[in-house]
Design an enzyme around this catalytic site. Structure first.
Site, PDB file in Angstrom:
ATOM      1  N   MET A  34       0.789  -0.777   0.091  1.00 21.51           N
ATOM      2  CA  MET A  34      -0.032  -0.028  -0.037  1.00 21.51           C
ATOM      3  C   MET A  34       0.770   1.308  -0.289  1.00 21.51           C
ATOM      4  SD  MET A  34      -2.648  -1.583   2.583  1.00 21.51           S
ATOM      5  CE  MET A  34      -3.194  -2.513   2.982  1.00 21.51           C
ATOM      6  N   ASP A 171      -9.881 -11.850  -0.541  1.00 20.37           N
ATOM      7  CA  ASP A 171      -9.546 -10.978   0.596  1.00 20.37           C
ATOM      8  C   ASP A 171     -10.207 -10.008   1.417  1.00 20.37           C
ATOM      9  OD1 ASP A 171      -7.293 -10.114   1.334  1.00 20.37           O
ATOM     10  OD2 ASP A 171      -6.790  -8.674  -0.189  1.00 20.37           O
TER      11      ASP A 171
HETATM   12  C1  DX5 Z   1      -7.087  -5.071   2.565  1.00 19.23           C
HETATM   13  C2  DX5 Z   1      -5.724  -6.142   2.183  1.00 19.23           C
HETATM   14  C3  DX5 Z   1      -5.840  -7.846   2.968  1.00 19.23           C
HETATM   15  C4  DX5 Z   1      -6.091  -7.377   4.814  1.00 19.23           C
HETATM   16  C5  DX5 Z   1      -6.626  -9.238   4.999  1.00 19.23           C
HETATM   17  O1  DX5 Z   1      -6.571  -3.710   1.569  1.00 19.23           O
HETATM   18  O2  DX5 Z   1      -5.691  -5.963   0.857  1.00 19.23           O
HETATM   19  O3  DX5 Z   1      -4.805  -8.571   2.315  1.00 19.23           O
HETATM   20  O4  DX5 Z   1      -4.886  -7.802   4.536  1.00 19.23           O
HETATM   21  O5  DX5 Z   1      -6.810  -8.758   6.215  1.00 19.23           O
HETATM   22  P1  DX5 Z   1      -8.005  -9.007   7.024  1.00 19.23           P
HETATM   23  O6  DX5 Z   1      -8.116 -10.843   6.521  1.00 19.23           O
HETATM   24  O7  DX5 Z   1      -8.129  -9.070   8.143  1.00 19.23           O
HETATM   25  O8  DX5 Z   1      -9.545  -8.699   6.581  1.00 19.23           O
HETATM   26 ZN    ZN Z   2      -4.889  -8.103  -0.236  1.00 15.35          ZN
END
Ligand code: DX5
Ligand code: ZN
Length: 220
Positions: A34, A171
């Site tokens: 990110m 995801d």
């Molecule tokens: C969000 C990410 C996800 C996140 C998932 O921007 O792309 O991969 O890490 O985390 P959980 O399983 O905690 O929602």
């Molecule tokens: Zn992700």
């Protein structure tokens, strides 16, 4: 069906230890990149992928949540990424897809929760993985958005009828409560961050999630 632990929820000061905790139960780690622009959060970059590469042979599935993925693709692949996923919301991904393909790593295309399947459909014959976001990207630990299951079902139908060689990955917010619905809808790869690394025993958490996912699709 496979569980891909998202290292976003791991302890970054003890990353190799956390990877070791799941290594014998998974084939793949999900790596969330990110940039603070495409999403309102900053996570990790190329040096962390390079360090992970030294620490593990697991498949490194890099989910790029960055404004200009084209500027960074080669650096992530050089660092050891095995798969690169880019967001369709950035515009026509054809050039990025071709560049990732040319480097010989798995090609992923990502759709946000409010992006319909029709937006990614034109690229289905060019990709290996369709990553469906079940939260708006930027943070771990958010609540699963059940409406995205329609996108997963549309993708599943498309793949089953066209024979396209695309795996569906989901995801965000995947945990013991939500994983069955995601598996039932047709996801092949289930990313889980907090549900894995937030558990006392991340390996056991992976095994439990995997069992729940398999049970959800077992013939009755
Ligand atoms: C969000 C990410 C996800 C996140 C998932 O921007 O792309 O991969 O890490 O985390 P959980 O399983 O905690 O929602
Ligand atoms: Zn992700």
């Amino acid at each position: 069906m496979r569980i891909a632990p998202s290292i976003l929820a791991a302890d970054f000061a003890h990353l190799a230890d956390d990877v070791d905790r799941v290594a014998s139960d998974v084939e793949m780690l999900h790596v969330d990149v990110m940039d603070g622009h495409f999403v309102p959060n900053i996570s990790l970059g190329v040096p962390v992928v390079a360090s992970l590469r030294k620490a593990t042979d697991l498949f490194l599935d890099c989910h790029l949540m960055i404004d200009n993925p084209g500027d960074m693709l080669d650096a992530f692949i050089d660092a050891g990424a095995d798969g690169i996923s880019v967001h369709v919301e950035l515009g026509d991904p054809t050039v990025l897809i071709d560049r990732i393909r040319a480097r010989g790593v798995r090609v992923g295309l990502v759709a946000n929760p409010d992006t319909p399947f029709s937006a990614v459909e034109p690229y289905m014959s060019q990709i290996d993985t369709l990553l469906v976001m079940s939260v708006f990207p930027g943070f771990g630990g958010q609540s699963f958005i059940p409406e995205v299951l329609d996108t997963v079902r549309s993708a599943r139908r498309y793949i089953d009828t066209s024979g396209a060689a695309v795996e569906i990955e989901i995801d965000g917010g995947i945990n013991a409560v939500t994983i069955a619905s995601a598996a039932e809808a047709g996801a092949d790869i289930l990313v889980a961050g907090s549900a894995v690394f937030g558990a006392d025993d991340p390996g056991a958490a992976v095994r439990a999630l995997s069992a729940q996912a398999q049970a959800a699709v077992a013939p009755r």
